[in-house]
Design an enzyme around this catalytic site. Structure first.
Site, PDB file in Angstrom:
ATOM      1  N   HIS A   1       1.020  -1.469  -0.271  1.00  0.00           N
ATOM      2  CA  HIS A   1       0.006   0.076   0.188  1.00  0.00           C
ATOM      3  C   HIS A   1       0.840   1.300  -0.475  1.00  0.00           C
ATOM      4  CE1 HIS A   1      -3.799   2.441   1.095  1.00  0.00           C
ATOM      5  NE2 HIS A   1      -3.083   3.481   1.695  1.00  0.00           N
ATOM      6  N   CYS A   2       0.581   1.798  -1.195  1.00  0.00           N
ATOM      7  CA  CYS A   2       1.677   3.203  -1.184  1.00  0.00           C
ATOM      8  C   CYS A   2       0.955   4.621  -0.936  1.00  0.00           C
ATOM      9  CB  CYS A   2       2.448   3.291  -2.392  1.00  0.00           C
ATOM     10  SG  CYS A   2       2.952   4.652  -3.176  1.00  0.00           S
ATOM     11  N   VAL A   3       1.617   5.267   0.246  1.00  0.00           N
ATOM     12  CA  VAL A   3       0.922   6.340   0.703  1.00  0.00           C
ATOM     13  C   VAL A   3       0.705   7.696  -0.508  1.00  0.00           C
ATOM     14  CG1 VAL A   3       1.189   5.745   3.540  1.00  0.00           C
ATOM     15  CG2 VAL A   3       2.539   6.970   1.752  1.00  0.00           C
TER      16      VAL A   3
ATOM     17  N   VAL B   1      -1.836   7.116  -3.109  1.00  0.00           N
ATOM     18  CA  VAL B   1      -2.920   6.841  -1.918  1.00  0.00           C
ATOM     19  C   VAL B   1      -4.038   5.583  -2.407  1.00  0.00           C
ATOM     20  CG1 VAL B   1      -5.182   7.975  -0.725  1.00  0.00           C
ATOM     21  CG2 VAL B   1      -3.671   9.197  -2.230  1.00  0.00           C
TER      22      VAL B   1
END
Length: 312
Positions: free
Chosen positions: A155-157, A160
């Site tokens: 999951h890549c901040v 998003v």
């Protein structure tokens, strides 16, 4: 006591719009420093300065367009979820449980609770306790998104979103074009940055000098860090593995998803090489992508068949 990163999942969800604004803000500052402050005015200087400015601006805008196209493709594209009511069929030969449809092209359904409990005890069958449903091979539950993601990488901040089976190509291209763009910005602003540490005369307004200094430092930091991420993800694609699988050390020398580097790259980028460096797929590859959405059968062994498939 072990540190539980998942207690911060609600914070990561709240960061969504903030991270997008941060990315756009960094792009805006870079645009001002390169285009408005430095190379835009140099277009009218004549001679070699004008030629250099034209080349820099042309490359800058092309790479920026590809970067933004790739970025928002990752942001808005669903990474791939488990099809509704999907249930696994055990693959006796491989000891795996590929995602398989029924003979009429539909998805196998669980008829009752006893059947579900029976399948959960079978060897190789994976069940998500949080989603309370079966999950295919290489599928992982994302605590930020709150669901299982097909061939989840992480999951890549920054985007998003989860990076999974359906948007991994866009993420890879986002890294690629960000690396090229930040490298171009760093090199093009180097002549502006060096005079800060020499006795040479510094030209420009205070605002433009501050913007150029900040832009150079930011882009230098990004190009160095993204270079490492890009190399890592290219090596992962080459071996047909994911960040999670590499972290879990499941990629042994006999990793059964490794088809050879060419087929591994085709699984991510598509069979049509004319589309490899743009965040889009050919019509044929789009039809094959439909299998990951549950409209066709998906199985690990189909790579030996004429029809192209995406493994997870």
């Amino acid at each position: 006591m072990a540190w539980n990163v998942f207690k911060y999942c609600s914070v990561l969800r709240a960061l969504g719009s903030v991270m997008i604004l941060l990315v756009l803000g960094i792009i805006g500052v870079s645009y001002y420093a390169v285009v408005v402050s430095t190379y835009g005015p140099a277009l009218f200087n004549g001679g070699l300065d004008s030629i250099t400015a034209f080349v820099v601006l042309l490359l800058f805008h092309f790479l920026l367009a590809m970067l933004l196209w790739s970025y928002f493709s990752v942001v808005i594209t669903d990474p791939g979820g488990v099809p509704p009511n999907w249930t696994p069929t055990l693959d006796e030969e491989r000891g795996d449980n590929p995602l398989v449809g029924s003979e009429d092209g539909g998805i196998n359904l669980i008829s009752n609770q006893s059947a579900m409990q029976s399948k959960r005890t079978n060897h190789g069958i994976r069940f998500c306790q949080k989603c309370n449903r079966f999950k295919p091979p290489r599928c992982h539950h994302c605590s930020v998104c709150g669901r299982c993601i097909l061939k989840m990488d992480h999951h890549c901040v920054w985007v998003v979103n989860c990076v999974g089976a359906l948007n991994y190509k866009y993420f890879l291209l986002f890294l690629f074009y960000t690396f090229l763009e930040t490298g171009l910005v760093t090199i093009s602003l180097l002549p502006v940055f060096i005079p800060f540490f020499t006795d040479d005369e510094i030209h420009g307004t205070p605002a433009s000098l501050v913007a150029s200094f900040i832009t150079f430092v930011l882009n230098l930091a990004f190009v160095l860090s993204i270079m490492g991420f890009l190399i890592m993800h290219v090596s992962l694609v080459k071996r047909n593995t994911t960040t999670i699988e590499a972290f879990e050390k499941k990629t042994t020398p006999k990793w059964h998803y490794d088809l050879g580097w060419k087929l591994n790259f085709e699984q991510v980028l598509g069979k049509n090489k004319n589309y490899w460096f743009i965040p889009a797929y050919s019509d044929d590859d789009l039809e094959r992508l439909a299998s990951l959405k549950g409209s066709h059968s998906i199985h690990s062994r189909s790579i030996t068949e004429p029809r192209f498939s995406f493994q997870f």
